[in-house]
Design a protein around this motif. Sequence first.
Motif, PDB file in Angstrom:
ATOM      1  N   HIS A  76      -4.895   2.752   0.006  1.00  0.00           N
ATOM      2  CA  HIS A  76      -4.983   3.258   1.375  1.00  0.00           C
ATOM      3  C   HIS A  76      -6.391   3.750   1.723  1.00  0.00           C
ATOM      4  CE1 HIS A  76      -4.576   6.966  -0.912  1.00  0.00           C
ATOM      5  NE2 HIS A  76      -5.003   7.629   0.160  1.00  0.00           N
ATOM      6  N   GLN A  77      -7.218   4.021   0.724  1.00  0.00           N
ATOM      7  CA  GLN A  77      -8.554   4.560   0.978  1.00  0.00           C
ATOM      8  C   GLN A  77      -9.457   3.575   1.717  1.00  0.00           C
ATOM      9  OE1 GLN A  77      -9.738   5.804  -2.966  1.00  0.00           O
ATOM     10  NE2 GLN A  77      -8.768   7.808  -2.710  1.00  0.00           N
ATOM     11  N   ASN A  78      -9.127   2.310   1.660  1.00  0.00           N
ATOM     12  CA  ASN A  78      -9.931   1.287   2.338  1.00  0.00           C
ATOM     13  C   ASN A  78      -9.344   0.901   3.689  1.00  0.00           C
ATOM     14  OD1 ASN A  78     -11.671   1.149   0.115  1.00  0.00           O
ATOM     15  ND2 ASN A  78     -10.334  -0.332  -0.905  1.00  0.00           N
ATOM     16  N   PHE A 104       1.365   6.568  -1.883  1.00  0.00           N
ATOM     17  CA  PHE A 104       0.292   5.614  -1.596  1.00  0.00           C
ATOM     18  C   PHE A 104      -0.055   4.943  -2.922  1.00  0.00           C
ATOM     19  CE2 PHE A 104      -0.188   9.034   1.581  1.00  0.00           C
ATOM     20  CZ  PHE A 104       0.135   8.282   2.691  1.00  0.00           C
ATOM     21  N   VAL A 105       0.251   3.653  -3.012  1.00  0.00           N
ATOM     22  CA  VAL A 105       0.172   2.913  -4.261  1.00  0.00           C
ATOM     23  C   VAL A 105      -1.284   2.617  -4.627  1.00  0.00           C
ATOM     24  CG1 VAL A 105       0.933   0.835  -5.478  1.00  0.00           C
ATOM     25  CG2 VAL A 105       2.426   1.896  -3.770  1.00  0.00           C
ATOM     26  N   VAL A 112       0.820  -1.199   0.000  1.00  0.00           N
ATOM     27  CA  VAL A 112       0.000   0.000   0.000  1.00  0.00           C
ATOM     28  C   VAL A 112       0.862   1.261   0.000  1.00  0.00           C
ATOM     29  CG1 VAL A 112      -1.682   1.319   1.364  1.00  0.00           C
ATOM     30  CG2 VAL A 112      -1.941  -1.155   1.116  1.00  0.00           C
ATOM     31  N   VAL A 113       2.000   1.214   0.673  1.00  0.00           N
ATOM     32  CA  VAL A 113       2.841   2.395   0.862  1.00  0.00           C
ATOM     33  C   VAL A 113       4.222   2.141   0.270  1.00  0.00           C
ATOM     34  CG1 VAL A 113       3.932   3.890   2.579  1.00  0.00           C
ATOM     35  CG2 VAL A 113       1.615   3.030   2.964  1.00  0.00           C
ATOM     36  N   PRO A 139      -5.044   3.716  11.802  1.00  0.00           N
ATOM     37  CA  PRO A 139      -3.959   2.917  12.400  1.00  0.00           C
ATOM     38  C   PRO A 139      -3.327   1.928  11.407  1.00  0.00           C
ATOM     39  CG  PRO A 139      -5.791   3.071  13.927  1.00  0.00           C
ATOM     40  CD  PRO A 139      -6.262   3.657  12.614  1.00  0.00           C
ATOM     41  N   GLN A 140      -4.135   1.353  10.511  1.00  0.00           N
ATOM     42  CA  GLN A 140      -3.582   0.434   9.520  1.00  0.00           C
ATOM     43  C   GLN A 140      -2.641   1.172   8.561  1.00  0.00           C
ATOM     44  OE1 GLN A 140      -7.345  -0.934   7.926  1.00  0.00           O
ATOM     45  NE2 GLN A 140      -7.098  -2.963   8.852  1.00  0.00           N
TER      46      GLN A 140
END
Length: 150
Positions: free
Chosen positions: A64-66, A59-60, A43-44, A70-71
């Motif tokens: 990250h939108q989901n 942010f790949v 994701v990152v 904290p995740q």
Amino acid sequence: MSESLQERITQAMAELEATQAAVARAQADLSQASATVRSKDRVVEATVGAQGELTGLKFVDNKHQNMTGPQLAASVMEAVQQGRAQMARRVRDTFAPFTQPGPEGSVRRGLDVDWDRIFGSALSGGQAGSGRWTRNRLRDEIDEDDEHIG
């Protein structure tokens, strides 16, 4: 002794100059170095410079939108720590030859480097204690353990 003092001084100065030039080349190479790594969840993507500084964050594919805050934070931290670890290993490996004694007949003795002190937890990707310990530090740790036996 077949070597005169002047010959030994001349040899030492030549070795010093060669070492200084090699260190300067290593520093120049590393000044442009960076590591780009992705978090395990992909994701990152973080880019880290030779001094462990964060120089880029991506942010790949908007994955990250989901994620919860904290995740996402955990993914960012993981990618940054991996990048720092990769760069710390590269810096350590680049300068490792200077920690070794020179060839037979050389005046270079090598340096005893405590990589943990220099990089902290970066060498282990965030886990303290993975770098090379100096002999005295290890001895201190053993002495401290002996004090608690009883």
